[in-house]
Design a protein around this motif. Structure first.
Motif, PDB file in Angstrom:
ATOM      1  N   ASP A  65       0.855  -1.182   0.000  1.00  0.00           N
ATOM      2  CA  ASP A  65       0.000   0.000   0.000  1.00  0.00           C
ATOM      3  C   ASP A  65       0.890   1.231   0.000  1.00  0.00           C
ATOM      4  OD1 ASP A  65      -1.741   2.081   0.449  1.00  0.00           O
ATOM      5  OD2 ASP A  65      -2.554   1.296   2.332  1.00  0.00           O
ATOM      6  N   PRO A  66       0.890   2.019  -1.078  1.00  0.00           N
ATOM      7  CA  PRO A  66       1.808   3.173  -1.133  1.00  0.00           C
ATOM      8  C   PRO A  66       1.490   4.256  -0.111  1.00  0.00           C
ATOM      9  CG  PRO A  66       0.294   3.199  -2.992  1.00  0.00           C
ATOM     10  CD  PRO A  66       0.094   1.888  -2.307  1.00  0.00           C
ATOM     11  N   GLU A  67       0.275   4.220   0.464  1.00  0.00           N
ATOM     12  CA  GLU A  67      -0.090   5.233   1.453  1.00  0.00           C
ATOM     13  C   GLU A  67       0.300   4.826   2.870  1.00  0.00           C
ATOM     14  OE1 GLU A  67      -4.125   6.447   1.088  1.00  0.00           O
ATOM     15  OE2 GLU A  67      -4.057   6.586  -1.095  1.00  0.00           O
ATOM     16  N   ALA A  68       0.738   3.577   3.042  1.00  0.00           N
ATOM     17  CA  ALA A  68       1.143   3.113   4.376  1.00  0.00           C
ATOM     18  C   ALA A  68       2.590   3.534   4.640  1.00  0.00           C
ATOM     19  CB  ALA A  68       1.003   1.596   4.466  1.00  0.00           C
ATOM     20  N   ALA A  69       2.836   4.069   5.808  1.00  0.00           N
ATOM     21  CA  ALA A  69       4.177   4.535   6.152  1.00  0.00           C
ATOM     22  C   ALA A  69       5.143   3.355   6.209  1.00  0.00           C
ATOM     23  CB  ALA A  69       4.158   5.252   7.493  1.00  0.00           C
ATOM     24  N   PRO A  70       6.308   3.472   5.579  1.00  0.00           N
ATOM     25  CA  PRO A  70       7.277   2.372   5.626  1.00  0.00           C
ATOM     26  C   PRO A  70       7.977   2.309   6.978  1.00  0.00           C
ATOM     27  CG  PRO A  70       8.233   4.235   4.502  1.00  0.00           C
ATOM     28  CD  PRO A  70       6.794   4.614   4.797  1.00  0.00           C
ATOM     29  N   LEU A  82      10.695  -6.606   1.689  1.00  0.00           N
ATOM     30  CA  LEU A  82      10.510  -5.646   0.604  1.00  0.00           C
ATOM     31  C   LEU A  82       9.170  -4.921   0.709  1.00  0.00           C
ATOM     32  CD1 LEU A  82      11.906  -7.612  -2.490  1.00  0.00           C
ATOM     33  CD2 LEU A  82      12.873  -5.540  -1.465  1.00  0.00           C
ATOM     34  N   SER A  83       8.194  -5.568   1.288  1.00  0.00           N
ATOM     35  CA  SER A  83       6.853  -4.978   1.375  1.00  0.00           C
ATOM     36  C   SER A  83       6.714  -3.965   2.496  1.00  0.00           C
ATOM     37  CB  SER A  83       5.810  -6.086   1.558  1.00  0.00           C
ATOM     38  OG  SER A  83       5.786  -6.926   0.423  1.00  0.00           O
ATOM     39  N   SER A  84       7.747  -3.811   3.319  1.00  0.00           N
ATOM     40  CA  SER A  84       7.630  -2.896   4.458  1.00  0.00           C
ATOM     41  C   SER A  84       8.773  -1.898   4.563  1.00  0.00           C
ATOM     42  CB  SER A  84       7.547  -3.693   5.764  1.00  0.00           C
ATOM     43  OG  SER A  84       8.709  -4.482   5.949  1.00  0.00           O
ATOM     44  N   ALA A  85       9.899  -2.165   3.903  1.00  0.00           N
ATOM     45  CA  ALA A  85      11.083  -1.315   4.064  1.00  0.00           C
ATOM     46  C   ALA A  85      10.923   0.026   3.357  1.00  0.00           C
ATOM     47  CB  ALA A  85      12.316  -2.039   3.528  1.00  0.00           C
ATOM     48  N   ALA A  86      11.761   0.981   3.753  1.00  0.00           N
ATOM     49  CA  ALA A  86      11.721   2.309   3.138  1.00  0.00           C
ATOM     50  C   ALA A  86      12.330   2.303   1.746  1.00  0.00           C
ATOM     51  CB  ALA A  86      12.464   3.303   4.022  1.00  0.00           C
ATOM     52  N   TYR A 132      22.831  -6.147 -14.606  1.00  0.00           N
ATOM     53  CA  TYR A 132      21.395  -5.842 -14.670  1.00  0.00           C
ATOM     54  C   TYR A 132      20.932  -5.198 -13.372  1.00  0.00           C
ATOM     55  CZ  TYR A 132      16.349  -6.407 -15.204  1.00  0.00           C
ATOM     56  OH  TYR A 132      14.996  -6.168 -15.293  1.00  0.00           O
ATOM     57  N   GLY A 133      21.186  -5.856 -12.244  1.00  0.00           N
ATOM     58  CA  GLY A 133      20.700  -5.327 -10.964  1.00  0.00           C
ATOM     59  C   GLY A 133      19.334  -5.877 -10.639  1.00  0.00           C
ATOM     60  N   LEU A 134      19.226  -7.211 -10.610  1.00  0.00           N
ATOM     61  CA  LEU A 134      17.932  -7.852 -10.381  1.00  0.00           C
ATOM     62  C   LEU A 134      17.247  -7.406  -9.089  1.00  0.00           C
ATOM     63  CD1 LEU A 134      15.803  -9.883 -11.289  1.00  0.00           C
ATOM     64  CD2 LEU A 134      17.212 -11.716 -10.319  1.00  0.00           C
ATOM     65  N   PRO A 135      17.959  -7.230  -7.963  1.00  0.00           N
ATOM     66  CA  PRO A 135      17.261  -6.778  -6.760  1.00  0.00           C
ATOM     67  C   PRO A 135      16.524  -5.450  -6.942  1.00  0.00           C
ATOM     68  CG  PRO A 135      19.410  -7.634  -6.185  1.00  0.00           C
ATOM     69  CD  PRO A 135      19.370  -7.556  -7.682  1.00  0.00           C
ATOM     70  N   VAL A 136      17.017  -4.595  -7.840  1.00  0.00           N
ATOM     71  CA  VAL A 136      16.378  -3.293  -8.066  1.00  0.00           C
ATOM     72  C   VAL A 136      14.966  -3.481  -8.614  1.00  0.00           C
ATOM     73  CG1 VAL A 136      16.475  -1.207  -9.475  1.00  0.00           C
ATOM     74  CG2 VAL A 136      18.538  -2.025  -8.326  1.00  0.00           C
ATOM     75  N   ILE A 137      14.827  -4.274  -9.663  1.00  0.00           N
ATOM     76  CA  ILE A 137      13.500  -4.455 -10.257  1.00  0.00           C
ATOM     77  C   ILE A 137      12.608  -5.305  -9.351  1.00  0.00           C
ATOM     78  CG2 ILE A 137      13.892  -6.533 -11.648  1.00  0.00           C
ATOM     79  CD1 ILE A 137      12.156  -3.302 -12.850  1.00  0.00           C
ATOM     80  N   GLU A 138      13.202  -6.199  -8.567  1.00  0.00           N
ATOM     81  CA  GLU A 138      12.407  -6.971  -7.603  1.00  0.00           C
ATOM     82  C   GLU A 138      11.798  -6.051  -6.551  1.00  0.00           C
ATOM     83  OE1 GLU A 138      14.493 -11.379  -7.574  1.00  0.00           O
ATOM     84  OE2 GLU A 138      15.253  -9.845  -6.205  1.00  0.00           O
ATOM     85  N   ALA A 139      12.590  -5.124  -6.044  1.00  0.00           N
ATOM     86  CA  ALA A 139      12.059  -4.181  -5.066  1.00  0.00           C
ATOM     87  C   ALA A 139      10.942  -3.349  -5.672  1.00  0.00           C
ATOM     88  CB  ALA A 139      13.179  -3.281  -4.552  1.00  0.00           C
ATOM     89  N   MET A 140      11.143  -2.855  -6.876  1.00  0.00           N
ATOM     90  CA  MET A 140      10.150  -2.005  -7.517  1.00  0.00           C
ATOM     91  C   MET A 140       8.852  -2.759  -7.764  1.00  0.00           C
ATOM     92  SD  MET A 140      12.720   0.087 -10.064  1.00  0.00           S
ATOM     93  CE  MET A 140      11.554   1.338 -10.591  1.00  0.00           C
ATOM     94  N   SER A 141       8.943  -4.065  -8.008  1.00  0.00           N
ATOM     95  CA  SER A 141       7.727  -4.852  -8.235  1.00  0.00           C
ATOM     96  C   SER A 141       6.859  -4.933  -6.983  1.00  0.00           C
ATOM     97  CB  SER A 141       8.076  -6.258  -8.719  1.00  0.00           C
ATOM     98  OG  SER A 141       8.632  -7.042  -7.678  1.00  0.00           O
ATOM     99  N   HIS A 142       7.454  -4.702  -5.823  1.00  0.00           N
ATOM    100  CA  HIS A 142       6.698  -4.646  -4.571  1.00  0.00           C
ATOM    101  C   HIS A 142       6.180  -3.234  -4.294  1.00  0.00           C
ATOM    102  CE1 HIS A 142       8.616  -8.533  -3.855  1.00  0.00           C
ATOM    103  NE2 HIS A 142       7.794  -8.716  -2.839  1.00  0.00           N
ATOM    104  N   GLY A 143       6.567  -2.273  -5.130  1.00  0.00           N
ATOM    105  CA  GLY A 143       6.236  -0.882  -4.855  1.00  0.00           C
ATOM    106  C   GLY A 143       7.214  -0.237  -3.903  1.00  0.00           C
ATOM    107  N   THR A 144       8.422  -0.783  -3.812  1.00  0.00           N
ATOM    108  CA  THR A 144       9.429  -0.249  -2.903  1.00  0.00           C
ATOM    109  C   THR A 144      10.418   0.622  -3.675  1.00  0.00           C
ATOM    110  OG1 THR A 144       9.229  -2.137  -1.424  1.00  0.00           O
ATOM    111  CG2 THR A 144      11.276  -0.877  -1.292  1.00  0.00           C
ATOM    112  N   SER A 184       6.528   4.956  -4.489  1.00  0.00           N
ATOM    113  CA  SER A 184       6.017   3.587  -4.484  1.00  0.00           C
ATOM    114  C   SER A 184       5.179   3.294  -5.727  1.00  0.00           C
ATOM    115  CB  SER A 184       5.191   3.355  -3.212  1.00  0.00           C
ATOM    116  OG  SER A 184       4.634   2.055  -3.199  1.00  0.00           O
ATOM    117  N   ARG A 185       4.284   4.190  -6.064  1.00  0.00           N
ATOM    118  CA  ARG A 185       3.423   3.976  -7.245  1.00  0.00           C
ATOM    119  C   ARG A 185       4.274   3.927  -8.527  1.00  0.00           C
ATOM    120  NH1 ARG A 185      -1.832   4.330  -5.758  1.00  0.00           N
ATOM    121  NH2 ARG A 185      -2.335   5.587  -3.891  1.00  0.00           N
ATOM    122  N   SER A 186       5.219   4.829  -8.644  1.00  0.00           N
ATOM    123  CA  SER A 186       6.053   4.897  -9.841  1.00  0.00           C
ATOM    124  C   SER A 186       6.933   3.653  -9.975  1.00  0.00           C
ATOM    125  CB  SER A 186       6.931   6.147  -9.795  1.00  0.00           C
ATOM    126  OG  SER A 186       7.757   6.225 -10.919  1.00  0.00           O
ATOM    127  N   ALA A 187       7.464   3.193  -8.855  1.00  0.00           N
ATOM    128  CA  ALA A 187       8.309   1.996  -8.883  1.00  0.00           C
ATOM    129  C   ALA A 187       7.526   0.785  -9.369  1.00  0.00           C
ATOM    130  CB  ALA A 187       8.881   1.743  -7.484  1.00  0.00           C
TER     131      ALA A 187
END
Length: 365
Positions: free
Chosen positions: A183-188, A258-262, A273-285, A334-337
């Motif tokens: 939830d992008p509105e929830a505080a990390p 990933l679903s809770s971190a800042a 490539y940087g796979l962790p980057v796109i993995e984080a973004m897929s969670h909205g992080t 979060s939304r953009s990621a």
């Protein structure tokens, strides 16, 4: 088409980048969208690898670090594959009777020549010798019928350095499907994540220098780490209790984190490539990354915005983390990621692999 996939680089406990790349492609090849396109056989060297792979036919052959590796086609050819795909470029090819696709992920070790320390000493020596010039790489890639790579950035470098005469196909990394992004509105929570190796070019000490300016945050270091390297990193921290070493994290725990971190953070000096980057973004992080061409490719239009801030120094990293404490900034990030992450999928990558395989199929008929 009988497609054999080299799964000998799949880890037996926790995936690293190439392990995840292999396992995810194999899984996607069995998806309903690609049903019937290929009969997949997995090449393994350790039965424990099957725990990290889908339930598919497999063939056990020698290890990729075995002295038998140059002649591994002798073990494969009797099984009559139509095409063999390897997620590395070092698979043996002497005497093969089948089309072969090799993968080059990056050219990192021409800039940063130190090999992974977990490799046997003779292989570390060979690694250094191999990267003294581009000639061995050219010879290696030209043994194949086609070459795969994971990014346009690496494809451009392959062309720039004239590394192969073979066709180069883009088969990119992708995030794992996420059932429900955050939830992008929830505080990390005031948690930061680092996922990756601890080799020198990863520049983990610079992340810790940034953390030293953020006394209320913790940094989760998720990958396996040897005790000596752990002590080095703890020595760089003003407050070692801020460092949380997971020494390998389960898929479930990583997803929860990933679903809770800042933010996920990396100040790496080179990446394929940087796979962790796109993995984080897929969670909205949101992600905080160093200024590399590959990161700008992966994060796309999100580059240098709240979704993917570029940090050149530890001070930049600390400043980016502080920005994300603004609820409006975090929500937009979060939304953009999440939206950017949808540009990549393993199904699309597997389809690209199948297209590459079809293009070389029959070369040895």
């Amino acid at each position: 088409m009988r497609l054999f996939v080299d799964c000998r680089y799949v880890r037996t406990r926790v995936h690293d980048g190439i392990s995840r790349y292999t396992a995810s492609l194999v899984q996607a090849l069995t998806s309903p969208q690609l049903s019937g396109r290929a009969d997949v056989t997995m090449l393994i060297s350790d039965p424990a690898q099957l725990d990290m792979l889908p339930d598919l036919p497999h063939l056990r052959i020698s290890s990729p670090t075995s002295p038998l590796e140059p002649f591994v086609p002798r073990q494969i050819s009797p099984h009559s594959p139509d095409v063999v795909f390897s997620p590395m470029q070092t698979m043996g090819s002497a005497g093969r009777t089948y089309p072969l696709i090799l993968t080059l992920h990056d050219l990192i070790y021409y800039q940063h020549s130190a090999p992974p320390q977990n490799l046997p000493a003779p292989i570390r020596l060979g690694w250094r010798l191999y990267h003294l010039s581009y000639a061995p790489q050219r010879w290696t890639l030209n043994r194949a019928d086609a070459v795969a790579t994971v990014s346009d950035t690496t494809a451009q470098l392959i062309a720039e350095h004239r590394l192969t005469r073979r066709p180069v196909h883009l088969v990119p990394n992708a995030p794992q499907p996420v059932a429900q992004p955050r939830d992008p509105e929830a505080a990390p929570q005031r948690e930061l994540i680092y996922m990756g190796s601890f080799m020198a070019y990863k520049n983990v000490e610079a992340i810790i220098d940034g953390l030293n300016m953020l006394p209320e945050h913790r940094l989760h270091l998720c990958s396996p780490i040897d005790p000596a390297r752990r002590q080095e990193l703890m020595g760089a921290a003003h407050r070692p209790s801020q460092l949380v070493f997971h020494n390998g994290i389960s898929e479930e725990d990583y997803s929860r984190l990933l679903s809770s971190a800042a933010a996920l953070v990396t100040l790496s000096q080179a990446e394929g490539y940087g796979l962790p980057v796109i993995e984080a973004m897929s969670h909205g992080t949101p992600v905080i990354v160093s200024d590399l061409p590959i990161f700008r490719e992966v994060v796309g239009e999100a580059a240098d915005t709240p979704a993917a801030q570029v940090a050149a120094t530890p001070e930049d990293l600390a400043f980016a983390v502080r920005r994300l404490e603004d609820p409006a900034v975090f929500e937009a990030a979060s939304r953009s990621a999440f939206e950017r992450s949808r540009a990549y999928s393993w199904t699309d990558s597997a389809e690209r692999l199948l297209a590459a395989a079809e293009s070389v199929r029959g070369a040895y008929a």
